[in-house]
Design a protein around this motif. Structure first.
Motif, PDB file in Angstrom:
ATOM      1  N   SER A 175       0.850  -1.192   0.000  1.00 45.97           N
ATOM      2  CA  SER A 175       0.000   0.000   0.000  1.00 45.97           C
ATOM      3  C   SER A 175       0.886   1.243   0.000  1.00 45.97           C
ATOM      4  CB  SER A 175      -0.949  -0.011   1.197  1.00 45.97           C
ATOM      5  OG  SER A 175      -0.259  -0.413   2.344  1.00 45.97           O
ATOM      6  N   SER A 225      -2.827   2.293  -6.933  1.00 48.75           N
ATOM      7  CA  SER A 225      -4.235   2.707  -7.013  1.00 48.75           C
ATOM      8  C   SER A 225      -4.362   4.113  -7.578  1.00 48.75           C
ATOM      9  CB  SER A 225      -4.884   2.649  -5.627  1.00 48.75           C
ATOM     10  OG  SER A 225      -4.992   1.317  -5.214  1.00 48.75           O
ATOM     11  N   GLN A 241     -13.124  -1.888  -5.276  1.00 51.38           N
ATOM     12  CA  GLN A 241     -12.828  -2.761  -4.144  1.00 51.38           C
ATOM     13  C   GLN A 241     -14.083  -3.014  -3.314  1.00 51.38           C
ATOM     14  OE1 GLN A 241      -9.622  -1.039  -2.025  1.00 51.38           O
ATOM     15  NE2 GLN A 241      -9.234  -2.847  -0.805  1.00 51.38           N
ATOM     16  N   ASP A 244      -9.931  -2.763  -9.261  1.00 54.66           N
ATOM     17  CA  ASP A 244      -9.211  -2.306  -8.070  1.00 54.66           C
ATOM     18  C   ASP A 244      -9.427  -3.273  -6.918  1.00 54.66           C
ATOM     19  OD1 ASP A 244      -7.861  -0.920  -6.178  1.00 54.66           O
ATOM     20  OD2 ASP A 244      -9.266   0.749  -6.044  1.00 54.66           O
ATOM     21  N   GLU A 245      -8.488  -4.159  -6.723  1.00 58.09           N
ATOM     22  CA  GLU A 245      -8.550  -5.163  -5.647  1.00 58.09           C
ATOM     23  C   GLU A 245      -9.972  -5.607  -5.340  1.00 58.09           C
ATOM     24  OE1 GLU A 245      -5.969  -4.812  -2.324  1.00 58.09           O
ATOM     25  OE2 GLU A 245      -5.071  -2.982  -3.106  1.00 58.09           O
ATOM     26  N   PRO A 282     -10.963  -8.557  -1.874  1.00 60.54           N
ATOM     27  CA  PRO A 282     -10.120  -8.622  -0.687  1.00 60.54           C
ATOM     28  C   PRO A 282     -10.783  -9.316   0.494  1.00 60.54           C
ATOM     29  CG  PRO A 282     -11.046  -6.435  -0.918  1.00 60.54           C
ATOM     30  CD  PRO A 282     -11.546  -7.239  -2.062  1.00 60.54           C
ATOM     31  N   SER A 324      -5.450  -4.671 -13.503  1.00 60.78           N
ATOM     32  CA  SER A 324      -5.911  -5.042 -12.173  1.00 60.78           C
ATOM     33  C   SER A 324      -4.871  -4.614 -11.151  1.00 60.78           C
ATOM     34  CB  SER A 324      -6.127  -6.554 -12.134  1.00 60.78           C
ATOM     35  OG  SER A 324      -6.432  -6.953 -10.827  1.00 60.78           O
ATOM     36  N   THR A 347      -3.457  -5.104  -7.219  1.00 60.27           N
ATOM     37  CA  THR A 347      -3.525  -6.027  -6.088  1.00 60.27           C
ATOM     38  C   THR A 347      -2.281  -5.920  -5.216  1.00 60.27           C
ATOM     39  OG1 THR A 347      -3.805  -8.323  -5.440  1.00 60.27           O
ATOM     40  CG2 THR A 347      -2.492  -7.933  -7.378  1.00 60.27           C
ATOM     41  N   HIS A 348      -2.407  -6.370  -3.971  1.00 60.26           N
ATOM     42  CA  HIS A 348      -1.208  -6.513  -3.145  1.00 60.26           C
ATOM     43  C   HIS A 348      -0.987  -7.972  -2.771  1.00 60.26           C
ATOM     44  CE1 HIS A 348      -4.294  -5.414   0.033  1.00 60.26           C
ATOM     45  NE2 HIS A 348      -4.023  -6.670   0.231  1.00 60.26           N
ATOM     46  N   ASP A 349      -1.690  -8.857  -3.486  1.00 62.16           N
ATOM     47  CA  ASP A 349      -1.564 -10.284  -3.238  1.00 62.16           C
ATOM     48  C   ASP A 349      -0.775 -10.898  -4.399  1.00 62.16           C
ATOM     49  OD1 ASP A 349      -1.875 -13.000  -3.133  1.00 62.16           O
ATOM     50  OD2 ASP A 349      -4.000 -12.963  -2.609  1.00 62.16           O
ATOM     51  N   GLU A 368      -2.485 -13.615  -6.471  1.00 63.60           N
ATOM     52  CA  GLU A 368      -3.541 -13.047  -7.299  1.00 63.60           C
ATOM     53  C   GLU A 368      -2.916 -12.449  -8.559  1.00 63.60           C
ATOM     54  OE1 GLU A 368      -6.375 -10.766  -4.970  1.00 63.60           O
ATOM     55  OE2 GLU A 368      -6.604  -9.369  -6.629  1.00 63.60           O
TER      56      GLU A 368
END
Lengths: 277, 261
Positions: free
Chosen positions: A59, A64, A100, A179-180, A183, A210, A212-214, A217
Motif C-alpha cells: 500500500s 491505485s 474494491q 481495483d482489488e 479482498p 488489475s 492487487t497486493h496479493d 492473485e
C-alpha cells in the motif's frame, strides 16, 4: 437515437497487437497542508490491446493512484494518458472501473444494477428488452440468474462482487480497470471468482488492468506484472507470466511466480535501504 | 429470529407494565388529595372528559382540522425544503449562504413564528401553514443538503465510470443515494412542523387540537388540557416513530447503513 450503429469502423484484425493505452511521463503529486507527497514518479507505459496487466505492490506505492488516473477520476500532475490515441480527461464507460467495495446501487435491484451502464451508452444504445436480455446473460454467466429481482443488501459478499463484475462487463468496455476486487472474500469464493474472471477474459479479449497486493492473485491473473515500490511510487520491475490459461490460483507454478514477485519487492526495498545509508 | 421475537414481546410487556404503573401512581396521588382536583385531574377524569368531547362532536373535527393543516403545511414545507436542500447540495455558494441563515432560524423556538404570522396573516388558516412551513423548512433543507454533500464517493465514481452524463446525475444517482438523509430530514421537519402547527392553533383557530388545549385553559378544565396533551403526544408518536420511523429504518437497512435486527 435508438438506431443501432457500429461502435467504430471495423479494422482488419492486426497481426501485431496495437497499443490500447499509452502513458507518457505521467506523475502525480498530492499537495498537503505541510508537505507535497510524490505519489507517483514520472512513468512511461504502453498497454496492448487484449493484454492483462497487473499493478502489484504494497500500500502507498501509487498503484491505485495510477488506476484512478487511467479511470479519469483524477488528473495527473504531469504527462498525458491516451486511449486509442485520444487523451483521457474524465471518467467514462470506455475505461470501466470495478471497485474494491462493490459500489452497487442499493436503490436498484440486481438486474437494474447490471443494465445501468447499458442505459448510458451513447453510440450503441439497445432497446430496454435487449438491455435486460444482455443483463440476464451476464447474470447467468455469474450463476446469479435466480437473483435478478433481489435487492443488494440481501446478497452475500461474494454475490455482490459477482454482480459488480456483471455490471462492469455488461456495457462491453474496451478497458476494464479492477481495483482489488476480492479482498474480503473467503478463499473458496475467491478462487471461483478468479476462474470466472479468466474464463470471461479469454473469451472476450478485453484489455484489463488489475491492482492487487496479493502476489498469488497477481500471478494468477496477469500476462504482465508491474511491481511497484513506494515513496515515490514507481515501477521497479516488469515480470511476464508465461503460464497457460485458465490458471488455478492454487497451482504450484503460480506459487513460484508469486515467490519471484515477492523476492523482487524485497530486493528493491533492500537496495533502497542501502541507498539511504 | 425466534429469539428476537421473544425479546420484542418481552420488552413490550415491560413497556405496558411501566405505563400501567404510571397511571396507577397518578390515580393514587389523586386519591391522596394532596393537590386540588381542579389543578390535577385523575386519569378517570381525563378519560371521561375526552369521551364527552367526542360525544359533543368537538374531538373528531379538531383532529381532522389539525391533520389537514399539517398535510397542507408540511407538503409545502417538504417541497420547499427539498428544493432548497438540493440547491444547497449542488452549489457550494448557495450552501454557505443558506446554511448560515437556516442554522440561525433553527435556534428560534417554533412557537416564536406565531406572533409574526398573526401580524402578516391575521387569524386566517394561512398563518398556521406559514408557521408549519417556517418551522420545518430549515431543518429539512439542512439535513438534505448535508446528506447530499456526504454521499459516499463510490456511488458518484461508479456512476461516472458507468457513463452517467452530468445532467442525469441528480435524478439517477444523487437523489437516490441521499434518500436516507432525505427521509431523516423529512422526519425531523415533520416533528418541528407539528410543534409549530399545534402552537399556532393555540392562538389562531376555532378548531383543532391546539384550540382544544386553549379552550381547556379558558374553561379551567384541567382534564381537557391533559387529555388533549396526551392525544397530541399520541399522534406525534404515531407519525414520528411509526410512520416516518419505519420508513427511515427500512431505507437505512436497504442502503446498508444499518443491520436488520
Amino acid at each position: 437515437m435508438e438506431e443501432i450503429q457500429p461502435i467504430e469502423p471495423e479494422t482488419a484484425p492486426a497481426a501485431t497487437p496495437t497499443v490500447k493505452l499509452k502513458l507518457r511521463n505521467v506523475s502525480m503529486m498530492f499537495h498537503g497542508a505541510t508537505q507535497t507527497v510524490e505519489a507517483l514518479a514520472p512513468l512511461d507505459l504502453e498497454i496492448m490491446e487484449g493484454e492483462l496487466v497487473v499493478f502489484f505492490g504494497p500500500s502507498g506505492c501509487g498503484k491505485s493512484t495510477l488506476l484512478n488516473l487511467i479511470a479519469g477520476f483524477e488528473q495527473p500532475s504531469t504527462g498525458e494518458i491516451t486511449l486509442d490515441g485520444e487523451p483521457v480527461t474524465k471518467p467514462g464507460s470506455d475505461r470501466l472501473m470495478m471497485f474494491q467495495e462493490h459500489g452497487l446501487f442499493p436503490w436498484l435491484s440486481v438486474i437494474n444494477n447490471v443494465t445501468y451502464g447499458l442505459k448510458n451508452r451513447r453510440r450503441y444504445r439497445f432497446r430496454p428488452w435487449k438491455q435486460r436480455a444482455i443483463a440476464r446473460e451476464w447474470l447467468k454467466l455469474m450463476n446469479l440468474e435466480e437473483f435478478e429481482k433481489t435487492l443488494i443488501h440481501e446478497l452475500s459478499g461474494g454475490m455482490k462482487q459477482r454482480v459488480a463484475l456483471a455490471r462492469a462487463l455488461a456495457p462491453d468496455p474496451h478497458v476494464l480497470l479492477v481495483d482489488e476486487p476480492f479482498p474480503a472474500l473467503d478463499a473458496l469464493t475467491k478462487s471461483k471468482l478468479y476462474g470466472d474472471l479468466q474464463e470471461i477474459l479469454i473469451s472476450r479479449k478485453k484489455t484489463i488492468i488489475s491492482v492487487t497486493h496479493d502476489p498469488r492473485e497477481a500471478a494468477c491473473l496477469g500476462d504482465r506484472i508491474l511491481v511497484f515500490t513506494p515513496s515515490p511510487g514507481r515501477v521497479q520491475k516488469e515480470i511476464r507470466v508465461e503460464l497457460p490459461r485458465p490458471r488455478d490460483i492454487n497451482d504450484p507454478a503460480i506459487g513460484e511466480y508469486a515467490a519471484q514477485i515477492m523476492a523482487e519487492l524485497e530486493s528493491q526495498s533492500d537496495e533502497k535501504r542501502q541507498d539511504t545509508d | 429470529m425466534k429469539s428476537d421475537k421473544i425479546q420484542i414481546r418481552k420488552t413490550t410487556v415491560y413497556i405496558v407494565i411501566f405505563y400501567i404503573l404510571i397511571f396507577a401512581t397518578w390515580q393514587v396521588l389523586f386519591n391522596a388529595g394532596l393537590i386540588p382536583d381542579y389543578l390535577f385531574p385523575s386519569p378517570v377524569d381525563v378519560a371521561t372528559r375526552m369521551r364527552e368531547l367526542w360525544e359533543e362532536g368537538y374531538l373528531l373535527p379538531s383532529i381532522s382540522a389539525t391533520a389537514q393543516r399539517m398535510a397542507v403545511g408540511f407538503s409545502i414545507g417538504a417541497a420547499l425544503g427539498l428544493a432548497l436542500g438540493l440547491l444547497m447540495g449542488v452549489s457550494p455558494i448557495v450552501n454557505h449562504c443558506l446554511k448560515s441563515l437556516f442554522l440561525g432560524l433553527q435556534t428560534l423556538p417554533t412557537a416564536a413564528w406565531v406572533p409574526i404570522s398573526l401580524l402578516i396573516f391575521g387569524l386566517s388558516v394561512h398563518g398556521i401553514y406559514f408557521v408549519i412551513i417556517m418551522s420545518s423548512v430549515p431543518a429539512i433543507a439542512i439535513s438534505i443538503s448535508s446528506g447530499i454533500l456526504h454521499i459516499p464517493t463510490i456511488y458518484i465514481r461508479a456512476a461516472k465510470t458507468l457513463g452517467t452524463r452530468w445532467y442525469a446525475m441528480p435524478v439517477r444517482v444523487i437523489l437516490p443515494a441521499a434518500l436516507p438523509a432525505i427521509v431523516t430530514g423529512l422526519k425531523l421537519g415533520w416533528t418541528l412542523g407539528w410543534h409549530g402547527g399545534v402552537s399556532a392553533e393555540l392562538i389562531k383557530s376555532s378548531v383543532g387540537l391546539g384550540f382544544l388545549l386553549y379552550m381547556g385553559r379558558e374553561l379551567n378544565d384541567s382534564a381537557q388540557v391533559v387529555g388533549i396533551m396526551l392525544l397530541t403526544i399520541l399522534f406525534g408518536l404515531l407519525l414520528d416513530r411509526f410512520f416516518f420511523g419505519i420508513i427511515e429504518k427500512r431505507i437505512r437497512i436497504r442502503w446498508g447503513l444499518e443491520k436488520n435486527e
